[in-house]
Design a protein around this motif. Structure first.
Motif, PDB file in Angstrom:
ATOM      1  N   SER A  70       0.846  -1.184   0.000  1.00  0.00           N
ATOM      2  CA  SER A  70       0.000   0.000   0.000  1.00  0.00           C
ATOM      3  C   SER A  70       0.890   1.246   0.000  1.00  0.00           C
ATOM      4  N   ILE A  71       0.556   2.195  -0.841  1.00  0.00           N
ATOM      5  CA  ILE A  71       1.276   3.474  -0.878  1.00  0.00           C
ATOM      6  C   ILE A  71       0.282   4.579  -0.536  1.00  0.00           C
ATOM      7  N   SER A  72       0.703   5.452   0.348  1.00  0.00           N
ATOM      8  CA  SER A  72      -0.129   6.579   0.752  1.00  0.00           C
ATOM      9  C   SER A  72       0.726   7.843   0.752  1.00  0.00           C
ATOM     10  N   ARG A  73       0.087   8.972   1.000  1.00  0.00           N
ATOM     11  CA  ARG A  73       0.852  10.216   1.021  1.00  0.00           C
ATOM     12  C   ARG A  73       0.290  11.184   2.052  1.00  0.00           C
ATOM     13  N   ASP A  74       1.160  12.084   2.487  1.00  0.00           N
ATOM     14  CA  ASP A  74       0.788  13.197   3.361  1.00  0.00           C
ATOM     15  C   ASP A  74       1.248  14.454   2.643  1.00  0.00           C
ATOM     16  N   THR A  75       0.342  15.108   1.980  1.00  0.00           N
ATOM     17  CA  THR A  75       0.728  16.266   1.178  1.00  0.00           C
ATOM     18  C   THR A  75       1.157  17.439   2.052  1.00  0.00           C
ATOM     19  N   SER A  76       0.680  17.491   3.296  1.00  0.00           N
ATOM     20  CA  SER A  76       1.078  18.588   4.190  1.00  0.00           C
ATOM     21  C   SER A  76       2.549  18.486   4.563  1.00  0.00           C
ATOM     22  N   LYS A  77       3.076  17.259   4.533  1.00  0.00           N
ATOM     23  CA  LYS A  77       4.494  17.048   4.856  1.00  0.00           C
ATOM     24  C   LYS A  77       5.322  16.758   3.608  1.00  0.00           C
ATOM     25  N   ASN A  78       4.656  16.706   2.469  1.00  0.00           N
ATOM     26  CA  ASN A  78       5.330  16.376   1.209  1.00  0.00           C
ATOM     27  C   ASN A  78       6.045  15.025   1.300  1.00  0.00           C
ATOM     28  N   GLN A  79       5.313  14.061   1.799  1.00  0.00           N
ATOM     29  CA  GLN A  79       5.840  12.707   1.989  1.00  0.00           C
ATOM     30  C   GLN A  79       4.925  11.685   1.330  1.00  0.00           C
ATOM     31  N   PHE A  80       5.536  10.577   0.899  1.00  0.00           N
ATOM     32  CA  PHE A  80       4.733   9.422   0.525  1.00  0.00           C
ATOM     33  C   PHE A  80       5.333   8.197   1.201  1.00  0.00           C
ATOM     34  N   SER A  81       4.480   7.239   1.479  1.00  0.00           N
ATOM     35  CA  SER A  81       4.873   6.126   2.335  1.00  0.00           C
ATOM     36  C   SER A  81       4.528   4.791   1.710  1.00  0.00           C
ATOM     37  N   LEU A  82       5.272   3.788   2.140  1.00  0.00           N
ATOM     38  CA  LEU A  82       5.085   2.407   1.698  1.00  0.00           C
ATOM     39  C   LEU A  82       4.760   1.548   2.898  1.00  0.00           C
ATOM     40  N   GLN A  83       3.761   0.717   2.757  1.00  0.00           N
ATOM     41  CA  GLN A  83       3.499  -0.344   3.731  1.00  0.00           C
ATOM     42  C   GLN A  83       3.520  -1.680   3.007  1.00  0.00           C
ATOM     43  N   LEU A  84       4.287  -2.601   3.552  1.00  0.00           N
ATOM     44  CA  LEU A  84       4.366  -3.961   3.016  1.00  0.00           C
ATOM     45  C   LEU A  84       4.033  -4.912   4.156  1.00  0.00           C
ATOM     46  N   SER A  85       2.982  -5.652   3.995  1.00  0.00           N
ATOM     47  CA  SER A  85       2.514  -6.500   5.084  1.00  0.00           C
ATOM     48  C   SER A  85       3.069  -7.922   4.974  1.00  0.00           C
ATOM     49  N   SER A  86       2.962  -8.630   6.079  1.00  0.00           N
ATOM     50  CA  SER A  86       3.321 -10.057   6.123  1.00  0.00           C
ATOM     51  C   SER A  86       4.699 -10.324   5.524  1.00  0.00           C
ATOM     52  N   VAL A  87       5.683  -9.600   6.003  1.00  0.00           N
ATOM     53  CA  VAL A  87       7.020  -9.707   5.418  1.00  0.00           C
ATOM     54  C   VAL A  87       7.669 -11.046   5.783  1.00  0.00           C
ATOM     55  N   THR A  88       8.554 -11.469   4.888  1.00  0.00           N
ATOM     56  CA  THR A  88       9.364 -12.668   5.087  1.00  0.00           C
ATOM     57  C   THR A  88      10.825 -12.286   4.849  1.00  0.00           C
ATOM     58  N   PRO A  89      11.764 -13.165   5.161  1.00  0.00           N
ATOM     59  CA  PRO A  89      13.171 -12.841   4.883  1.00  0.00           C
ATOM     60  C   PRO A  89      13.429 -12.500   3.410  1.00  0.00           C
ATOM     61  N   GLU A  90      12.582 -12.957   2.511  1.00  0.00           N
ATOM     62  CA  GLU A  90      12.750 -12.618   1.094  1.00  0.00           C
ATOM     63  C   GLU A  90      12.469 -11.150   0.805  1.00  0.00           C
ATOM     64  N   ASP A  91      11.892 -10.453   1.749  1.00  0.00           N
ATOM     65  CA  ASP A  91      11.668  -9.012   1.588  1.00  0.00           C
ATOM     66  C   ASP A  91      12.870  -8.186   2.044  1.00  0.00           C
ATOM     67  N   THR A  92      13.912  -8.845   2.493  1.00  0.00           N
ATOM     68  CA  THR A  92      15.148  -8.144   2.830  1.00  0.00           C
ATOM     69  C   THR A  92      15.723  -7.503   1.574  1.00  0.00           C
ATOM     70  N   ALA A  93      15.986  -6.210   1.645  1.00  0.00           N
ATOM     71  CA  ALA A  93      16.431  -5.484   0.458  1.00  0.00           C
ATOM     72  C   ALA A  93      16.827  -4.067   0.842  1.00  0.00           C
ATOM     73  N   VAL A  94      17.459  -3.388  -0.110  1.00  0.00           N
ATOM     74  CA  VAL A  94      17.596  -1.934  -0.020  1.00  0.00           C
ATOM     75  C   VAL A  94      16.371  -1.347  -0.716  1.00  0.00           C
ATOM     76  N   TYR A  95      15.682  -0.469  -0.003  1.00  0.00           N
ATOM     77  CA  TYR A  95      14.456   0.131  -0.512  1.00  0.00           C
ATOM     78  C   TYR A  95      14.738   1.578  -0.922  1.00  0.00           C
ATOM     79  N   TYR A  96      14.285   1.909  -2.122  1.00  0.00           N
ATOM     80  CA  TYR A  96      14.490   3.247  -2.674  1.00  0.00           C
ATOM     81  C   TYR A  96      13.147   3.900  -2.991  1.00  0.00           C
ATOM     82  N   CYS A  97      13.118   5.219  -2.845  1.00  0.00           N
ATOM     83  CA  CYS A  97      12.039   5.981  -3.450  1.00  0.00           C
ATOM     84  C   CYS A  97      12.648   6.783  -4.610  1.00  0.00           C
ATOM     85  N   ALA A  98      11.828   7.039  -5.591  1.00  0.00           N
ATOM     86  CA  ALA A  98      12.344   7.702  -6.791  1.00  0.00           C
ATOM     87  C   ALA A  98      11.232   8.497  -7.459  1.00  0.00           C
TER      88      ALA A  98
END
Length: 117
Positions: A70-98
């Protein structure tokens, strides 16, 4: 000058949710025609597109991750966010926004997230 900065916990336990925020400066995330992406790179693997939020708030997700992302945003803070549920070790990574406008022109420096108990 446009800058993107990821933030969030570096360690998440299996089955929990991962939450990351990208703080953008130098441009509004609601500026027309820009799209804001979350991309990750697992160790030893290539870049993986996870999802995107466009300037008007529309969201699109990778089919392989759609049920957990799920991706959401807070325009008052000029931010956007990522939620990833039910993570497993396979979700280990470097995460980037672009930012994308025809191509990816600005990236955050990336944040390492490790999924481990």
């Amino acid at each position: 000058q446009v800058r993107l900065q990821e933030s969030g916990p570096g360690l998440v336990k299996p089955s929990q949710s991962l939450s990351l925020t990208c703080t953008v400066s130098g441009v509004s995330i609601t500026s027309t025609y820009y799209a804001w992406y979350w991309i990750r790179q697992p160790p030893g693997k290539g870049l993986e597109w996870m999802g995107v939020m466009t300037y008007d708030g529309s969201t699109y997700y990778s089919p392989s991750l759609k049920s957990r992302t799920s991706i959401s945003r807070d325009t008052s803070k000029n931010q956007f966010s990522l939620q990833l549920s039910s993570v497993t070790p396979e979700d280990t990574a470097v995460y980037y926004c672009a930012r994308e406008q025809g191509g990816y022109d600005y990236w955050g420096q990336g944040t390492q997230v490790t999924v481990s108990s």
